[in-house]
Write an enzyme that holds these catalytic residues in place. Structure first.
Site, PDB file in Angstrom:
ATOM      1  N   LYS A 115       0.833  -1.111   0.089  1.00 26.53           N
ATOM      2  CA  LYS A 115       0.015   0.086  -0.032  1.00 26.53           C
ATOM      3  C   LYS A 115       0.762   1.391  -0.088  1.00 26.53           C
ATOM      4  O   LYS A 115       0.528   2.332  -0.561  1.00 26.53           O
ATOM      5  CB  LYS A 115      -0.930   0.095   1.179  1.00 26.53           C
ATOM      6  CG  LYS A 115      -2.299  -0.850   1.110  1.00 26.53           C
ATOM      7  CD  LYS A 115      -3.356  -0.576   2.119  1.00 26.53           C
ATOM      8  CE  LYS A 115      -4.368  -1.616   2.012  1.00 26.53           C
ATOM      9  NZ  LYS A 115      -5.547  -1.119   3.035  1.00 26.53           N
ATOM     10  N   LYS A 198      -7.255 -10.501  -8.146  1.00 23.62           N
ATOM     11  CA  LYS A 198      -8.509 -10.468  -7.553  1.00 23.62           C
ATOM     12  C   LYS A 198      -9.470  -9.436  -7.812  1.00 23.62           C
ATOM     13  O   LYS A 198      -8.982  -8.488  -8.057  1.00 23.62           O
ATOM     14  CB  LYS A 198      -8.190 -10.334  -5.866  1.00 23.62           C
ATOM     15  CG  LYS A 198      -7.954 -11.469  -5.098  1.00 23.62           C
ATOM     16  CD  LYS A 198      -7.565 -11.158  -3.710  1.00 23.62           C
ATOM     17  CE  LYS A 198      -8.673 -11.740  -2.902  1.00 23.62           C
ATOM     18  NZ  LYS A 198      -8.280 -11.860  -1.495  1.00 23.62           N
ATOM     19  N   LYS A 201     -12.202  -3.246  -5.491  1.00 22.44           N
ATOM     20  CA  LYS A 201     -12.967  -2.172  -5.847  1.00 22.44           C
ATOM     21  C   LYS A 201     -12.073  -0.847  -6.471  1.00 22.44           C
ATOM     22  O   LYS A 201     -12.532  -0.009  -6.927  1.00 22.44           O
ATOM     23  CB  LYS A 201     -13.225  -1.507  -4.636  1.00 22.44           C
ATOM     24  CG  LYS A 201     -12.494  -1.576  -3.340  1.00 22.44           C
ATOM     25  CD  LYS A 201     -13.410  -1.292  -1.998  1.00 22.44           C
ATOM     26  CE  LYS A 201     -12.427  -1.654  -0.813  1.00 22.44           C
ATOM     27  NZ  LYS A 201     -13.152  -1.795   0.415  1.00 22.44           N
TER      28      LYS A 201
END
Ligand code: TRP
Length: 336
Positions: A115, A198, A201
């Site tokens: 991240k 995967k 969103k």
């Protein structure tokens, strides 16, 4: 050994819409678990701001995710549903855990590396100590079972290490060792545009995912447009190896119909993708369109959704308050 009574805790971040991956990987399982367990389901808004969130969009997303929980069948009478920031014990316990966890432990967290990206110096300190807050979420309730995706396993290991070190340092048997539950009918739902990634969103292509607010037409369209390979479907699950798109569509059909992948192949094996896609489009619309309708209905009932969160926060606080009070006592603060 102290015995801890079973208690389930889980949470999701209010960033963007929930999608089919959240539904099959988490929500179905949350709903099932509340039949037999005491469950606490949290909207983790304090985790969300470890990355920048526009305040208006964040407030909306908290309500939207809550609406999705409810539309999927999480029952606010049975389970506690609340947003993290309305229960200050999370932040307080997280501070204590900042002082229990070691820098070396956090340095090993792979999600921080992902991240934070290239420029780690520019990441927020909150993003770095994110796993300590997650441990506080769980342990503020002495939760014993934590349904999570496999990407959260490492964070749960850290929560167990924090619980053990706290108990050891203060010579108490205060916190349980929370167990991860990597369950759900499909724990890995992949992108409809790329079977190796995967469903997410944050994927720029909306065609890659089925949102829990998509209309029946959109659901059907996205499944019809899903990427496939050139071959017919195999008759045995072994034939799905190295065919990620085929494996994903068969897996989604299996999860939505409560069948095994082999049962799905007994029906569709040897055929072209179009047969499976048509059936899957019908099935997905049947299962998901009512959830989308209910989510939209609840999104227009802001007063009701806010009242669910307020009541949930009060019930959550009634549990976490005394536990965190004990923590103050244990670490040597003055408790009045
Ligand atoms: N980190 C989790 C995720 O991104 C969300 C989360 C925060 C959570 N606190 C939690 C999950 C406590 C389970 C228990 O998926």
């Amino acid at each position: 050994m102290t015995l801890f009574s079973p208690r389930v805790f889980s949470g999701m971040q209010p960033t963007g819409n929930l999608h089919l991956g959240n539904y099959l990987g988490a929500m179905l399982n949350w709903v099932k678990m509340q039949e037999t367990n005491e469950c606490i389901y949290c909207v983790v808004d304090m985790h969300a701001i470890t990355l920048w969130q526009d305040p208006k969009a964040l407030r909306q997303a908290i309500r939207d995710v809550t609406a999705s929980y409810l539309a999927c069948g999480v029952d606010p009478k049975r389970s506690i549903i609340f947003n993290q920031s309305q229960v200050p014990e999370h932040a307080e316990l997280a501070w204590v855990f900042n002082c229990v966890a070691r820098l070396g432990w956090l340095n090993r967290m792979t999600q921080f590396k992902d991240k934070a990206g290239k420029d780690k110096e520019a990441a927020s300190v909150g993003l770095y100590v994110y796993p300590n807050l997650m441990a506080a979420d769980i342990l503020a309730y002495k939760a014993t079972h934590v349904p999570v995706g496999d990407d959260q396993k490492q964070h749960l290991e850290l929560a167990r290490d924090i619980a053990a070190k706290f108990n050891n340092d203060y010579e108490v048997e205060f916190f349980p060792q929370p167990e991860p539950m990597i369950t759900g009918p499909a724990t890995r739902v992949m992108s409809l545009r790329d079977g190796t990634k995967k469903m997410s969103k944050s994927d720029p292509s909306d065609l890659s995912r089925i949102n829990l607010t998509d209309s029946a037409d959109d659901i059907a369209k996205k499944i019809r447009k899903a990427k496939t390979d050139m071959d017919a479907l195999p008759s045995e699950t072994a034939g799905l190896k190295a065919r990620p798109e085929a494996e994903n569509l068969v897996g989604i059909y299996a999860a939505l119909s409560s069948k095994t992948a082999q049962e799905v192949l007994n029906e569709f094996g040897g055929g072209q993708f179009s047969g499976l896609k048509n059936a899957l489009a019908d099935l997905a619309v049947e299962k998901l369109a009512p959830i989308a309708d209910e989510t939209k209905r609840l999104q227009s009932e802001q007063t009701y959704v806010d009242s669910v969160l307020a009541e949930g926060a009060a019930r959550a606080r009634a549990i976490a308050g005394p536990i965190v009070r004990d923590v103050r006592e244990i670490v040597g603060f003055i408790v009045s």
